[in-house]
Motif scaffolding. Sequence first.
Motif, PDB file in Angstrom:
ATOM      1  N   TRP A   1       0.825  -1.212   0.000  1.00 11.28           N
ATOM      2  CA  TRP A   1       0.000   0.000   0.000  1.00 11.28           C
ATOM      3  C   TRP A   1       0.857   1.260   0.000  1.00 11.28           C
ATOM      4  O   TRP A   1       0.546   2.232  -0.694  1.00 11.28           O
ATOM      5  CB  TRP A   1      -0.930  -0.004   1.213  1.00 11.28           C
TER       6      TRP A   1
ATOM      7  N   ARG B   1       1.889   2.251  -3.437  1.00  6.33           N
ATOM      8  CA  ARG B   1       0.851   2.427  -4.458  1.00  6.33           C
ATOM      9  C   ARG B   1       0.893   3.800  -5.122  1.00  6.33           C
ATOM     10  O   ARG B   1       0.564   3.933  -6.301  1.00  6.33           O
ATOM     11  CB  ARG B   1      -0.526   2.239  -3.828  1.00  6.33           C
TER      12      ARG B   1
ATOM     13  N   GLU C   1      -1.683  -4.028   2.831  1.00  3.21           N
ATOM     14  CA  GLU C   1      -2.911  -3.776   2.084  1.00  3.21           C
ATOM     15  C   GLU C   1      -4.025  -4.770   2.423  1.00  3.21           C
ATOM     16  O   GLU C   1      -5.145  -4.617   1.949  1.00  3.21           O
ATOM     17  CB  GLU C   1      -2.597  -3.858   0.581  1.00  3.21           C
TER      18      GLU C   1
ATOM     19  N   CYS D   1      -9.258  -1.621   3.868  1.00  2.00           N
ATOM     20  CA  CYS D   1      -8.643  -1.397   2.552  1.00  2.00           C
ATOM     21  C   CYS D   1      -9.277  -2.284   1.492  1.00  2.00           C
ATOM     22  O   CYS D   1      -9.565  -1.828   0.377  1.00  2.00           O
ATOM     23  CB  CYS D   1      -7.134  -1.649   2.643  1.00  2.00           C
TER      24      CYS D   1
ATOM     25  N   LYS E   1     -11.457  -1.235  -1.811  1.00  2.00           N
ATOM     26  CA  LYS E   1     -11.012  -1.669  -3.143  1.00  2.00           C
ATOM     27  C   LYS E   1     -12.144  -2.352  -3.900  1.00  2.00           C
ATOM     28  O   LYS E   1     -12.341  -2.105  -5.099  1.00  2.00           O
ATOM     29  CB  LYS E   1      -9.824  -2.618  -3.003  1.00  2.00           C
TER      30      LYS E   1
ATOM     31  N   MET F   1     -14.476   0.284  -5.215  1.00  2.00           N
ATOM     32  CA  MET F   1     -13.893   0.962  -6.372  1.00  2.00           C
ATOM     33  C   MET F   1     -14.027   0.097  -7.628  1.00  2.00           C
ATOM     34  O   MET F   1     -14.381   0.598  -8.707  1.00  2.00           O
ATOM     35  CB  MET F   1     -12.422   1.261  -6.096  1.00  2.00           C
ATOM     36  N   GLU F   2     -13.774  -1.193  -7.504  1.00  2.00           N
ATOM     37  CA  GLU F   2     -13.833  -2.072  -8.677  1.00  2.00           C
ATOM     38  C   GLU F   2     -15.252  -2.206  -9.202  1.00  2.00           C
ATOM     39  O   GLU F   2     -15.449  -2.376 -10.411  1.00  2.00           O
ATOM     40  CB  GLU F   2     -13.249  -3.435  -8.320  1.00  2.00           C
TER      41      GLU F   2
ATOM     42  N   TYR G   1      -9.306   5.125   2.355  1.00  2.00           N
ATOM     43  CA  TYR G   1      -8.870   4.091   1.410  1.00  2.00           C
ATOM     44  C   TYR G   1      -9.658   4.183   0.102  1.00  2.00           C
ATOM     45  O   TYR G   1      -9.090   4.058  -0.996  1.00  2.00           O
ATOM     46  CB  TYR G   1      -9.060   2.706   2.019  1.00  2.00           C
TER      47      TYR G   1
ATOM     48  N   ARG H   1      -8.406   6.986  -2.231  1.00  2.00           N
ATOM     49  CA  ARG H   1      -7.148   6.662  -2.901  1.00  2.00           C
ATOM     50  C   ARG H   1      -7.362   5.608  -3.987  1.00  2.00           C
ATOM     51  O   ARG H   1      -6.806   5.706  -5.086  1.00  2.00           O
ATOM     52  CB  ARG H   1      -6.132   6.177  -1.875  1.00  2.00           C
ATOM     53  N   TRP H   2      -8.170   4.582  -3.659  1.00  2.00           N
ATOM     54  CA  TRP H   2      -8.428   3.554  -4.664  1.00  2.00           C
ATOM     55  C   TRP H   2      -9.123   4.145  -5.884  1.00  2.00           C
ATOM     56  O   TRP H   2      -8.830   3.764  -7.029  1.00  2.00           O
ATOM     57  CB  TRP H   2      -9.291   2.446  -4.069  1.00  2.00           C
TER      58      TRP H   2
ATOM     59  N   TRP I   1      -6.609   5.976  -8.180  1.00  2.00           N
ATOM     60  CA  TRP I   1      -5.767   5.073  -8.980  1.00  2.00           C
ATOM     61  C   TRP I   1      -6.595   4.281  -9.977  1.00  2.00           C
ATOM     62  O   TRP I   1      -6.172   4.055 -11.107  1.00  2.00           O
ATOM     63  CB  TRP I   1      -4.999   4.118  -8.061  1.00  2.00           C
ATOM     64  N   GLY I   2      -7.791   3.846  -9.560  1.00  2.00           N
ATOM     65  CA  GLY I   2      -8.626   3.070 -10.466  1.00  2.00           C
ATOM     66  C   GLY I   2      -9.059   3.865 -11.669  1.00  2.00           C
ATOM     67  O   GLY I   2      -9.042   3.371 -12.804  1.00  2.00           O
TER      68      GLY I   2
END
Length: 963
Positions: free
Chosen positions: A262, A265, A496, A501, A505, A508-509, A597, A600-601, A604-605
Amino acid sequence: MRSGAGAAARPLPGARRGRASSGGGGSVRPPRSWRRPEVELLVKGHSDLGEVAPEIKPSERRTAVAIADLEWREMEGDDCGFHYGDGTNEAQDNDFPTVERSRLQEMLSLLGLETYQVQKLCLQDSLQISFDSMKNWAPQVPKDLPWHFLRKLQALNAEARNTTMVLDMPPDARPAEKENQMEEEMIYWDPAEDIAADDIYSFSELPTPDTPVNPLDLLCALLLSSDSFLQQEIVLKMSLCQFALPLVLPDSENHYHTFLLWALRAVVRTWWSQPPRGLGSLREDSVVLSRAPTFAFVRMDVSSNSKSQLLNAILSPGRRQWDCFWHRDLNLGTNPREIADGLVEISWFFPSGRDDLDVFPEPVAFLNLRGDIGSHWLQFKLLTEISSAVFILTDNISKKEYKLLYSMKESTTKYYFILSPYRGKRNTNLRFLNKLIPVLKIDHSHVLVKVSSTDSESFVRRIRGIVGSVVRSPCRRVSVEDMAHAARKLGLRVDEDCEECQKAKDRMERITRKIKDIDAYRRDELRLQGDPGRKAAQVEREFCQLQWAPDPPEKHRAELRRRFLELRMQQNGQEPTSGVQEFIAGISSPSLGERQYFLRWMEWGLARVGQPRLRQPPETLLTLRPKLCGASDLSEPLWPEPLGVEHFLREMGQFYEAESCLVEAGRLPAGQRRFAHFPGLAVELLLLGLPLELVDGGTLSIPVRWVTGLLKELHIRLDRRSRLVVLSALGVPGTGKSMLLNTMFGLRFATGRSCSPRGAFMQLITVAEGFSQDLGCDHILVIDSGGLISGALTSAGDRFELEASLATLLMGLSNVTVVSLAETRDIPPAILHAFLRLEKTGHMPNYQFVYQNLHDMPAPSPKPRDRRQLLDPPSDLSRAAAQMEKQGGGFRTLAGLAFCDPERQHVWHVPGLWHGAPPMAAVSLGYSEAIFELKRCLLENIRNGLSNQNKNIQQLIELVRRL
């Protein structure tokens, strides 16, 4: 600095570091049949990096690490005099864990970090403005060191790792040498106390001002005391300084060695990618995701050659030496490590596309294990599983080392030995080397002898040749994510893998997996930013312009108002799409950590799914300015705008804006509002350090109701501490103003894009309570704007007028305005118009003009006469601006305006950002020092009242409405 940071660092008399009793549990060896299957991975040489192993429970992880130590003890046998820790000759089988535990606790206490083991140090703690922000202070006691390191690192200072302390004694009152030594002793213990002999010897091992803390110990202690987001910030700044980054963080007390996935990242690097066929191009990617050949350098027993110096020489392009890895020949490099043994560091070589600088044709990763592999068997096992080749530096190969390496007989990694002919037993080394050749499947070319220090260059060329040969052949290529998979299998904790976290994530996905095409996603999921939003902004702009007209036709005003409400009703009739709803759920989580978290995700995503764009250096942007100045069609963006978190927040703002308009017009009862809580959610993000959009980058308009709602919520959250100073930055694209603000205050404005984002973003900096009365404010609101057009003045086109309005708004809100320029006489026309408009109102903020050298060649700082010329735009540009603002011949140059005296430090020359050629260049020390001096001057002006009257949030709301 926190209270108590300047106190003397004196351990308690009872803090002893003696041996554990012989009855300790360190000598118990569980039978082999008791071992869990996961532990057997520690002695087998296989790992499938493509498979994600299930996370090992904490209790199993501790067992795995402990048994790894026992495995090594069994391999060494009774006849091998192996010793843990600092290499003393005392038997340490029983007391090793206790000694290490004591060292860690004493180091944390020495540095004043013991209070942050439960409630971790957070990023906001390190960013507060305090008395220390205005002076270039030197640490005087060990407890100053963590804060000194954080401040230097925030400023991208290449000397951040220097842990030298200066005693707080006036130069004219220094006692004799003997008295000086007594004073130093009194810093660490009180002579009035009874001290046992063991205590004296224990204290003598701790650092003193004459023997400072080893920088690697300081880094490990600080990372162990920081939360995940401060760890990430530390690693990011270290990357910009070209320091080697921590990959595995040792914690011998709890046997919780942590793989820092993490923390890495946020590190994004740009390099020249040259395919075997075709044209090369600049590529930008996360170091966590990009795969590269990896080479590990480790020490076995004792080596007279320095791994870190060798690695620095390998990584350094040309004849310029970079001290990427801290080594024994640097200041403080010889100080013994107390807690950093077992640390694994990583660094990369990235090609630039220049044959004279590129050591390797593609990115290559290098790993460095601190300490002996026998004492850190688990880390060594990890390196053998993730590396294309392992270089082992040693002076002795005896039976003990042979047994260790014999256990690697199933490994597929290439092994190389680097020996010294002047140390060790040559015949014994040769005998065991001959035995190892068939075991490790190597030949005599894998055994290198460094004859003397005079052959360093040729030896480095030889190592580079070996690395290059391995890179060109089919070899293992791994990413940091792949390394984390292998670390999990071996029982290491991955930072991570915490629940918060992973939940963030997953959310986000669920959003990003639906994004196949950026334009289609904006059209289908972010609907309110489409045609209705753009048309509503245009109509509202026309309506505002009519308000300033002397006799506006009432019929036209009524027609504009009708069209405006129709557009807002269309928007209010929409429902948030599934993607927007998922985003709102993510930032509404009751868990503060999960919200952080998730943000941030998302950053980046969204960057990952964004379309690749051509990267252009700043010099290219400067040549495009004449073309940019001619663009007047606002519907065609001057550069592609990537999808970001700000677009989801902009969508929330449009829902709030539409609903608020209808409530104001009486078209919607206030009790039926659905989005009134949106500003509160956004302000929570602002307080967490996320930049919030102040001016809509899509339309270059300010959503007044949304921004007013944000400021009202901010006023409620800050309660009584709502006195503000507003600092804004304006300038030409590519002049580095966002980087300047980030370096100055530790902010997170977007950088690294081909052009600055359009619009304007704001971030909030807290002033420490003990300093707010002296500074005259409780917070500093920093506003970063998109780039403004520079070059020939255009009198037509919506874009220029919008930029002039944007500059007027930001400068009108500000107490201090920083104007960033790339070259002399380069002031954008929009800023000239803003000056003239504000002069009519009588509001003139404190101006600071910053000229940044964007080229590699050093440039001298301008003289006062040159500084004045910098503020004198071409006469034809001045006259044209004055005519457009109907000022006739009354226009004055910028140097003649209030608060703008070139000889009173209103014009700054900042050296180039990089020392050398990117991507292997570090931030120059001159840049860091110049930015610090600018920061000191800005804060001094604020404290002395030179930045105009400070505002509270209510006054800021009125200014937004009026401007």
